[in-house]
Motif scaffolding. Sequence first.
Motif, PDB file in Angstrom:
ATOM      1  N   UNK A 141     -39.264 -97.330  45.021  1.00 51.85           N
ATOM      2  CA  UNK A 141     -39.110 -96.145  45.856  1.00 51.85           C
ATOM      3  C   UNK A 141     -37.798 -96.300  46.593  1.00 51.85           C
ATOM      4  N   UNK A 142     -36.883 -95.360  46.363  1.00 53.96           N
ATOM      5  CA  UNK A 142     -35.529 -95.478  46.870  1.00 53.96           C
ATOM      6  C   UNK A 142     -35.436 -95.451  48.379  1.00 53.96           C
ATOM      7  N   UNK A 143     -34.288 -95.862  48.917  1.00 54.98           N
ATOM      8  CA  UNK A 143     -34.083 -95.909  50.374  1.00 54.98           C
ATOM      9  C   UNK A 143     -33.959 -94.505  50.966  1.00 54.98           C
ATOM     10  N   UNK A 144     -34.163 -94.411  52.269  1.00 55.23           N
ATOM     11  CA  UNK A 144     -34.036 -93.128  52.963  1.00 55.23           C
ATOM     12  C   UNK A 144     -32.587 -92.728  53.164  1.00 55.23           C
ATOM     13  N   UNK A 150     -23.699 -97.056  46.496  1.00 53.08           N
ATOM     14  CA  UNK A 150     -24.957 -97.783  46.427  1.00 53.08           C
ATOM     15  C   UNK A 150     -25.824 -97.311  45.282  1.00 53.08           C
ATOM     16  N   UNK A 151     -25.726 -96.030  44.943  1.00 47.82           N
ATOM     17  CA  UNK A 151     -26.525 -95.478  43.860  1.00 47.82           C
ATOM     18  C   UNK A 151     -25.914 -95.774  42.501  1.00 47.82           C
ATOM     19  N   UNK A 152     -24.579 -95.612  42.379  1.00 53.23           N
ATOM     20  CA  UNK A 152     -23.955 -95.699  41.060  1.00 53.23           C
ATOM     21  C   UNK A 152     -22.911 -96.802  40.917  1.00 53.23           C
ATOM     22  N   UNK A 153     -22.455 -97.364  42.032  1.00 56.92           N
ATOM     23  CA  UNK A 153     -21.569 -98.526  41.933  1.00 56.92           C
ATOM     24  C   UNK A 153     -20.132 -98.231  42.309  1.00 56.92           C
ATOM     25  N   UNK A 154     -19.410 -99.297  42.631  1.00 57.64           N
ATOM     26  CA  UNK A 154     -17.981 -99.251  42.914  1.00 57.64           C
ATOM     27  C   UNK A 154     -17.371-100.543  42.383  1.00 57.64           C
ATOM     28  N   UNK A 167     -28.925 -97.204  40.265  1.00 56.71           N
ATOM     29  CA  UNK A 167     -29.125 -96.543  38.971  1.00 56.71           C
ATOM     30  C   UNK A 167     -29.082 -97.547  37.816  1.00 56.71           C
ATOM     31  N   UNK A 168     -28.246 -98.558  37.933  1.00 60.55           N
ATOM     32  CA  UNK A 168     -28.178 -99.579  36.879  1.00 60.55           C
ATOM     33  C   UNK A 168     -29.366-100.529  36.955  1.00 60.55           C
ATOM     34  N   UNK A 169     -29.752-100.898  38.168  1.00 62.86           N
ATOM     35  CA  UNK A 169     -30.892-101.801  38.346  1.00 62.86           C
ATOM     36  C   UNK A 169     -32.179-101.204  37.769  1.00 62.86           C
ATOM     37  N   UNK A 170     -32.317 -99.888  37.849  1.00 60.80           N
ATOM     38  CA  UNK A 170     -33.568 -99.242  37.463  1.00 60.80           C
ATOM     39  C   UNK A 170     -33.577 -98.769  36.020  1.00 60.80           C
ATOM     40  N   UNK A 171     -32.638 -99.184  35.215  1.00 58.10           N
ATOM     41  CA  UNK A 171     -32.615 -98.783  33.807  1.00 58.10           C
ATOM     42  C   UNK A 171     -33.953 -99.121  33.145  1.00 58.10           C
ATOM     43  N   UNK A 172     -34.557 -98.135  32.494  1.00 57.10           N
ATOM     44  CA  UNK A 172     -35.839 -98.333  31.831  1.00 57.10           C
ATOM     45  C   UNK A 172     -37.037 -98.187  32.745  1.00 57.10           C
ATOM     46  N   UNK A 173     -36.798 -97.855  34.024  1.00 54.42           N
ATOM     47  CA  UNK A 173     -37.900 -97.790  34.974  1.00 54.42           C
ATOM     48  C   UNK A 173     -38.025 -96.437  35.640  1.00 54.42           C
ATOM     49  N   UNK A 174     -38.858 -96.400  36.675  1.00 55.70           N
ATOM     50  CA  UNK A 174     -39.138 -95.176  37.416  1.00 55.70           C
ATOM     51  C   UNK A 174     -38.653 -95.341  38.856  1.00 55.70           C
ATOM     52  N   UNK A 192     -19.025 -90.102  49.578  1.00 55.24           N
ATOM     53  CA  UNK A 192     -19.980 -89.930  48.475  1.00 55.24           C
ATOM     54  C   UNK A 192     -19.887 -88.546  47.840  1.00 55.24           C
ATOM     55  N   UNK A 193     -18.689 -87.970  47.829  1.00 56.21           N
ATOM     56  CA  UNK A 193     -18.536 -86.605  47.310  1.00 56.21           C
ATOM     57  C   UNK A 193     -18.857 -86.508  45.816  1.00 56.21           C
ATOM     58  N   UNK A 194     -18.813 -87.631  45.112  1.00 52.02           N
ATOM     59  CA  UNK A 194     -19.071 -87.602  43.668  1.00 52.02           C
ATOM     60  C   UNK A 194     -20.551 -87.801  43.336  1.00 52.02           C
ATOM     61  N   UNK A 195     -21.409 -87.852  44.351  1.00 51.49           N
ATOM     62  CA  UNK A 195     -22.821 -88.136  44.126  1.00 51.49           C
ATOM     63  C   UNK A 195     -23.456 -87.120  43.170  1.00 51.49           C
ATOM     64  N   UNK A 196     -23.205 -85.818  43.383  1.00 53.66           N
ATOM     65  CA  UNK A 196     -23.849 -84.794  42.567  1.00 53.66           C
ATOM     66  C   UNK A 196     -23.444 -84.906  41.106  1.00 53.66           C
ATOM     67  N   UNK A 197     -22.138 -85.074  40.837  1.00 54.35           N
ATOM     68  CA  UNK A 197     -21.680 -85.163  39.449  1.00 54.35           C
ATOM     69  C   UNK A 197     -22.266 -86.367  38.732  1.00 54.35           C
TER      70      UNK A 197
END
Length: 454
Positions: A141-144, A150-154, A167-174, A192-197
């Motif tokens: 269950x993701x953070x608030x 943090x979601x997609x990496x840098x 997103x990488x850690x949860x590959x294959x999961x829910x 985090x302007x690129x979050x939506x894309x």
Amino acid sequence: MRHRLWHQANICGVDTMNIFETMQDYVDRNHYIDVADKIPVFLCSIGTHIFNGLNKCGTCPFIPVGDDEEGFAIDSCILRHDKAPLYTPMSHVADTRLHILMRGMKGSGKSVLINLFLAPRTGLLANASNASIGMAFRTDIGPNSITEAGMFGSVNEEGEIMGRPLAREMCGGFLGFEEFSSLVDAAKKDHSTDMTNQMLTSVDNGRVKKAMRAGWVEYTTRYTLWAGTQPGRFEMESGMDRRFFIIDIDMNPEKEILFKKAQAKQASMSNMERLELADIAIKIKDFFTERAMEVIMNPPTGLWFDDEFNEWLFKPEVRSHEADLFRRLAIGYAIMSPDYVGGDKLAIKMTPQLRQILDDCLKMRRNVMDGDLLLIKTAFWNTQMSRSNLLKEVSRMITNGDYQAAKRWVEDNLIIQPWYSEERSASSGRGRKGVSVFIGYEPKTIDAKAVKLE
């Protein structure tokens, strides 16, 4: 080891369980309220997740390689295999994940459904110890609060991906988010302007790709996302609605009373009943694991949709871009069916239960997606205005001030309506020709000379 456990489970009859009936009995005995039309969607989402693993995980990018300690790897995964894909419409390997977004008022039970499956230790999909050896799904269950990095990496100055992007850690999961706005709000911040894309591409085809000054963030991930949101925070512009299956959760005074009665029954449950429910929960967990193993180890050879199902998709209430979502739902239903048999074509047949699930889901989707449409129709019925003024109103009323999102909303929702029309100015003067829109049914003009008097 996986084959031995799968064989033992089938001897015990775990894999022949009717998971739809068992889950309904489980939530009824636990006194869940208003979930009968929602639980099947989650089960179908699990089924499509398993099928997606079969279709796409034959080429896993995270297999451990030698003693490479710097490269990211997932030691064991229940979906990992070496088989070729079997579902390739338009000659592309299809992604069949069914992401879910629940819309409901505060206290309507959105987080209850996410926790039912993903809560640490007690969730019906959560089994961290088994997941570590490839015998269960990765769940979280993701953070608030989360940033795009943090979601997609840098990357650091050496061009290496920093930390552990979720997103990488949860590959294959829910992955569950009790409040989807934590992702939406992050996209409005400078960092985090690129979050939506990135969200759009990762939930659509699993690709995450960012070109940065010091290097690239590039990987493929196959997580399934479940989230909840409140109506006031509901934003589905930029094509997000095409990636998510919408569940509408109603809230009213009668339901409030039912919640209170259910809480009283839950608090007074006997120890014997709690033990019985714990036993059912273990069997449900085993079913999810064994069904995933069965599909991966004894997969179907192809897909076949019957004519009755295809006719349902041709209903005018089903938008063209929504048809594939319902097709994925049907695939998930077939995978989770007690009649599933591997080694042959997977027949997706329109059973009475599948039709009921489809009808319920279509109704919920129309309630949510057409609500904004009804707002515009009601506010501006029989009104003519410039297209620029309409976009300003849509931006103000629907897309939270995002003018570009308002343009996309009009193109996706209004242009196809029979009561919406556009006309370009016939002025011969200088300057840009304006576009006038009319919301309503334009009265037909009658040629008086053509009318014959009796």
